[in-house]
Design an enzyme around this catalytic site. Structure first.
Site, PDB file in Angstrom:
ATOM      1  N   ASN A   1     -11.434  -1.194   0.887  1.00  0.00           N
ATOM      2  CA  ASN A   1     -10.602  -2.227   0.869  1.00  0.00           C
ATOM      3  C   ASN A   1     -10.581  -3.193   2.049  1.00  0.00           C
ATOM      4  O   ASN A   1      -9.562  -2.607   2.911  1.00  0.00           O
ATOM      5  CB  ASN A   1      -9.191  -2.073   0.203  1.00  0.00           C
ATOM      6  CG  ASN A   1      -8.268  -2.929   0.244  1.00  0.00           C
ATOM      7  OD1 ASN A   1      -8.609  -4.422   0.417  1.00  0.00           O
ATOM      8  ND2 ASN A   1      -6.881  -2.995  -0.003  1.00  0.00           N
TER       9      ASN A   1
ATOM     10  N   LEU B   1       0.723  -1.298  -0.016  1.00  0.00           N
ATOM     11  CA  LEU B   1      -0.016   0.044   0.073  1.00  0.00           C
ATOM     12  C   LEU B   1       0.850   1.476   0.153  1.00  0.00           C
ATOM     13  O   LEU B   1       0.367   2.151   0.587  1.00  0.00           O
ATOM     14  CB  LEU B   1      -0.912  -0.028   1.297  1.00  0.00           C
ATOM     15  CG  LEU B   1      -2.031  -1.110   1.229  1.00  0.00           C
ATOM     16  CD1 LEU B   1      -2.777  -0.905   2.599  1.00  0.00           C
ATOM     17  CD2 LEU B   1      -3.122  -0.790   0.068  1.00  0.00           C
TER      18      LEU B   1
ATOM     19  N   CYS C   1      -7.506  -5.296   4.386  1.00  0.00           N
ATOM     20  CA  CYS C   1      -6.590  -4.819   5.436  1.00  0.00           C
ATOM     21  C   CYS C   1      -6.927  -5.608   6.755  1.00  0.00           C
ATOM     22  O   CYS C   1      -7.915  -5.744   7.340  1.00  0.00           O
ATOM     23  CB  CYS C   1      -6.768  -3.446   5.592  1.00  0.00           C
ATOM     24  SG  CYS C   1      -7.007  -2.548   3.936  1.00  0.00           S
TER      25      CYS C   1
ATOM     26  N   GLY D   1      -6.961  -5.912 -13.715  1.00  0.00           N
ATOM     27  CA  GLY D   1      -5.627  -5.550 -12.823  1.00  0.00           C
ATOM     28  C   GLY D   1      -4.629  -5.734 -13.386  1.00  0.00           C
ATOM     29  O   GLY D   1      -3.798  -5.188 -14.086  1.00  0.00           O
TER      30      GLY D   1
HETATM   31  C1  LIG Z   1       0.535  -4.923  -7.886  1.00  0.00           C
HETATM   32  C2  LIG Z   1      -0.898  -4.785  -7.399  1.00  0.00           C
HETATM   33  C3  LIG Z   1      -1.238  -3.804  -6.231  1.00  0.00           C
HETATM   34  C4  LIG Z   1      -2.369  -3.785  -5.859  1.00  0.00           C
HETATM   35  N1  LIG Z   1      -2.969  -3.031  -4.872  1.00  0.00           N
HETATM   36  C5  LIG Z   1      -4.030  -2.989  -4.268  1.00  0.00           C
HETATM   37  C6  LIG Z   1      -4.696  -1.992  -3.628  1.00  0.00           C
HETATM   38  O1  LIG Z   1      -4.044  -0.931  -3.353  1.00  0.00           O
HETATM   39  N2  LIG Z   1      -5.978  -2.243  -3.250  1.00  0.00           N
HETATM   40  C7  LIG Z   1      -6.738  -3.094  -3.398  1.00  0.00           C
HETATM   41  O2  LIG Z   1      -8.031  -2.900  -3.013  1.00  0.00           O
HETATM   42  N3  LIG Z   1      -6.409  -4.144  -4.575  1.00  0.00           N
HETATM   43  C8  LIG Z   1      -5.275  -4.138  -4.788  1.00  0.00           C
HETATM   44  N4  LIG Z   1      -4.718  -5.028  -5.641  1.00  0.00           N
HETATM   45  C9  LIG Z   1      -5.686  -6.098  -6.108  1.00  0.00           C
HETATM   46  C10 LIG Z   1      -6.418  -5.875  -7.615  1.00  0.00           C
HETATM   47  O3  LIG Z   1      -7.138  -4.611  -7.306  1.00  0.00           O
HETATM   48  C11 LIG Z   1      -7.361  -6.781  -7.924  1.00  0.00           C
HETATM   49  O4  LIG Z   1      -8.203  -7.028  -6.950  1.00  0.00           O
HETATM   50  C12 LIG Z   1      -6.817  -8.335  -7.819  1.00  0.00           C
HETATM   51  O5  LIG Z   1      -5.324  -7.991  -8.563  1.00  0.00           O
HETATM   52  C13 LIG Z   1      -7.423  -9.206  -8.834  1.00  0.00           C
HETATM   53  O6  LIG Z   1      -7.644  -8.868 -10.186  1.00  0.00           O
HETATM   54  P1  LIG Z   1      -6.490  -8.990 -11.453  1.00  0.00           P
HETATM   55  O7  LIG Z   1      -6.246 -10.587 -11.598  1.00  0.00           O
HETATM   56  O8  LIG Z   1      -7.227  -8.726 -12.707  1.00  0.00           O
HETATM   57  O9  LIG Z   1      -5.225  -8.501 -11.075  1.00  0.00           O
HETATM   58  C14 LIG Z   1      -3.681  -5.023  -6.184  1.00  0.00           C
HETATM   59  C15 LIG Z   1      -3.279  -6.072  -7.265  1.00  0.00           C
HETATM   60  C16 LIG Z   1      -1.915  -5.840  -7.730  1.00  0.00           C
HETATM   61  C17 LIG Z   1      -1.374  -6.945  -8.861  1.00  0.00           C
END
Ligand SMILES: Cc1cc2nc3c(=O)[nH]c(=O)nc-3n(C[C@H](O)[C@H](O)[C@H](O)COP(=O)(O)O)c2cc1C
Length: 302
Positions: free
Chosen positions: A123, A70, A126, A260
């Protein structure tokens, strides 16, 4: 057909949003952002956070594991320096909030209430520092309590982002709905551990979260399960990188989807999904999203 999706008073020009943590704050990729349905910002906390030590991201079979921790500049810098830049983003901007205490979620909400952002995404992956580090989103009572407290403080679109780690997201989705959430989004990353050749944790944060195509079938399962459990709109994500992937999430019951990890491979990854979906809508003759939403078919879960 129009690709627009309306949730409460927010108009998303198409159903494809950039997922939190994978697209900066949105203004960094303006040419892409302005053609998406919406942008969810990286997680924002009250105080600035430096994040975890490197390495923070590692590629695994069909996915990545991250332990970014974060990293963000904190809400005051966000308001002063980032918000003015976000005025140039034409699609709805949703701010993703992260906190270790209920009061912090409330404070963040109050601080952002008079700003022009379209909505908030809580989110709940946490750890709750007051409850011995148990993740908020793993406890339906906590989800209900925190959603209710935030709901009281905002008239903005309120999305509760659920975890699917060691919890049935249908239960936590129902709790969020009962407490006044406008929508739920899922799934966040799945708990993961990656070891090196000597058997030592590879990531600086020791453990991390798995995302990308590896999690897609599980994410689809969860989205369908939640969409059948609640009446509020569901925002699906997890491994989406093509229009076909997005289509499958809509068939499973999603109103919107988020892209994502695919943005990390190509910053215009989400745009490819929009283009493909638009092509599919045209060639398959859909009249509205209702033609396909939730059409994966009824039946029992095995
Ligand atoms: C590098 C990275 C950072 C992320 N940071 C956050 C975040 O700050 N807050 C959050 O709710 N989800 C965060 N996620 C989760 C994504 O928003 C998403 O829920 C998750 O990666 C699944 O989707 P995807 O498979 O398309 O990546 C992060 C994911 C990645 C890969």
């Amino acid at each position: 057909m129009t690709l627009e999706v309306v949730i409460r008073d927010v108009k998303f020009p198409n159903p494809v949003l950039a997922a939190s943590g994978t697209f900066g704050f949105g203004w960094e990729f303006l040419a892409v952002a302005n053609r998406l349905g919406g942008v969810v910002t990286k997680g924002l906390t009250i105080a600035p956070r430096a994040g975890n030590p490197p390495p923070r991201i590692v590629e695994t079979a069909s996915g990545v594991v991250n332990s970014v921790g974060l990293e963000n500049p904190g809400v005051e810098v966000f308001k002063r320096e980032i918000l003015p830049r976000l005025q140039r983003v034409k699609c709805p901007v949703i701010v993703n909030l992260a906190a270790g205490k209920e009061e912090e979620f409330c404070e963040l909400t109050e601080t952002l209430e008079q700003t022009p952002v379209a909505g908030l995404e809580l989110n709940l992956s946490c750890p709750n520092v007051k409850e011995g580090g148990v993740v908020f989103g793993q406890d339906a009572l906590q989800v209900e309590k925190i959603t209710r407290a935030v709901r009281k403080r905002t008239g903005k679109l309120l999305i509760v982002k659920l975890t699917a780690n060691f919890v049935d997201p249908a239960d936590t989705a129902k709790a969020a709905e009962a407490a006044g959430a406008d929508a739920v989004s899922l799934i966040n990353t799945l708990f993961a551990l990656v070891l090196d050749q000597e058997g030592k944790p590879l990531l600086g944060g020791r453990t991390g979260g798995l995302s990308g195509p590896a999690i897609k079938p599980f994410a689809l399962f969860c989205v369908e399960r939640v969409a059948r459990a609640v009446k509020i709109p569901v925002i699906g994500m997890g491994g989406i990188k093509t229009g076909q992937d997005a289509f499958e999430f809509i068939c499973a019951g999603a109103h919107l989807i988020q892209v994502g990890t695919a943005n990390l491979v190509k910053p215009d990854g989400a745009l490819e999904v929009v283009k493909e979906l638009r092509r599919m809508a045209r060639t398959r003759g859909w009249q509205s999203w209702d033609d396909i939403r939730g059409k994966a078919g009824e039946g029992r879960f095995s």
